[in-house]
Motif scaffolding. Sequence first.
Motif, mmCIF file in Angstrom:
data_model
loop_
_atom_site.group_PDB
_atom_site.id
_atom_site.type_symbol
_atom_site.label_atom_id
_atom_site.label_comp_id
_atom_site.label_asym_id
_atom_site.label_seq_id
_atom_site.Cartn_x
_atom_site.Cartn_y
_atom_site.Cartn_z
ATOM 1 N N MET A 1 -47.162 -4.326 -33.912
ATOM 2 C CA MET A 1 -46.376 -4.339 -35.130
ATOM 3 C C MET A 1 -45.097 -5.129 -34.888
ATOM 4 N N ARG A 2 -44.844 -6.114 -35.772
ATOM 5 C CA ARG A 2 -43.706 -7.006 -35.561
ATOM 6 C C ARG A 2 -42.785 -7.006 -36.785
ATOM 7 N N TYR A 3 -41.488 -7.084 -36.512
ATOM 8 C CA TYR A 3 -40.491 -7.286 -37.566
ATOM 9 C C TYR A 3 -40.196 -8.783 -37.661
ATOM 10 N N ASN A 4 -40.120 -9.284 -38.872
ATOM 11 C CA ASN A 4 -40.011 -10.725 -39.064
ATOM 12 C C ASN A 4 -38.589 -11.249 -39.082
ATOM 13 N N LYS A 5 -37.650 -10.493 -39.660
ATOM 14 C CA LYS A 5 -36.277 -10.972 -39.787
ATOM 15 C C LYS A 5 -35.331 -9.949 -39.166
ATOM 16 N N THR A 6 -34.941 -10.178 -37.927
ATOM 17 C CA THR A 6 -34.112 -9.203 -37.225
ATOM 18 C C THR A 6 -32.744 -9.777 -36.864
ATOM 19 N N VAL A 7 -31.778 -8.863 -36.772
ATOM 20 C CA VAL A 7 -30.402 -9.207 -36.431
ATOM 21 C C VAL A 7 -29.885 -8.143 -35.468
ATOM 22 N N LYS A 8 -29.152 -8.564 -34.440
ATOM 23 C CA LYS A 8 -28.561 -7.601 -33.508
ATOM 24 C C LYS A 8 -27.176 -7.205 -34.003
ATOM 25 N N ALA A 9 -26.832 -5.917 -33.825
ATOM 26 C CA ALA A 9 -25.536 -5.407 -34.266
ATOM 27 C C ALA A 9 -25.071 -4.322 -33.312
ATOM 28 N N LYS A 10 -23.861 -3.794 -33.581
ATOM 29 C CA LYS A 10 -23.297 -2.676 -32.825
ATOM 30 C C LYS A 10 -23.148 -1.479 -33.762
ATOM 31 N N PHE A 11 -23.633 -0.325 -33.298
ATOM 32 C CA PHE A 11 -23.528 0.881 -34.118
ATOM 33 C C PHE A 11 -22.086 1.378 -34.140
ATOM 34 N N VAL A 12 -21.631 1.801 -35.326
ATOM 35 C CA VAL A 12 -20.281 2.348 -35.486
ATOM 36 C C VAL A 12 -20.348 3.845 -35.768
ATOM 37 N N ASP A 13 -20.942 4.224 -36.906
ATOM 38 C CA ASP A 13 -21.073 5.640 -37.226
ATOM 39 C C ASP A 13 -22.163 5.816 -38.279
ATOM 40 N N ARG A 14 -22.444 7.079 -38.569
ATOM 41 C CA ARG A 14 -23.511 7.428 -39.512
ATOM 42 C C ARG A 14 -22.959 8.453 -40.499
#
Length: 218
Positions: A1-14
């Motif tokens: 299973m593959r994701y086509n449009k991905t971006v890396k980020a940094k988690f802040v909060d939820r």
Amino acid sequence: MRYNKTVKAKFVDRPNRFVANVMIGDVLETVHVKNTGRCKELLIRGADVILEKSDNPNRKTRYDLVTVWKAGIGWVNIDSQAPNKIVAEWLSEKGYDYIKPEYRYGNSRIDFYMEKDGVKYLMEVKGCTLEIDGVGYFPDAPTVRGVKHLKELTKASKEGIKSFVTFVIQMEGITEVRPNDKTHPEFGIALNEAKEAGVEVLFLCCNVSEDEVNVYKG
């Protein structure tokens, strides 16, 4: 299973179960979290996360948070929709004559119904994202629905339908999933009753990268 449009980020909060704040470069972005579980050991401030960009221009959030980096483990896929997609791909290579997802049985919808050589099968799928000391655990939050499904499989097995509960391990290096009795003891009781009734427990071990999840053993 593959994701086509991905971006890396940094988690802040939820702020709540459904959204998280992340930093994409220098930009603060609110994104959808594709997992309503707690994920407290994963979603830690500063953690690297992978986002999938939505194709829907009308959404309130442009991205889905699907994967998190955990020290000592690597990438952990937390997309709650991924396990069924992974299992659908896996089942398609197992030679079944017929596969039907979301099959109505009793008072529930079981994830998959299959047939092969006249034999009937039921399979319920659970995704495992919680790791403690090298062992996978499920669930990470109480799941009344999960207990209900186990009881349905127990009934089906007693009626002669070959039944499975399949744990998709959404991280690398983990080969076993145990019931998280501390969080939801009823799930562990229901799982033991299911196994005693003949329900088989399968563990699907996966390779997980930033944009892909594939079963390598199961």
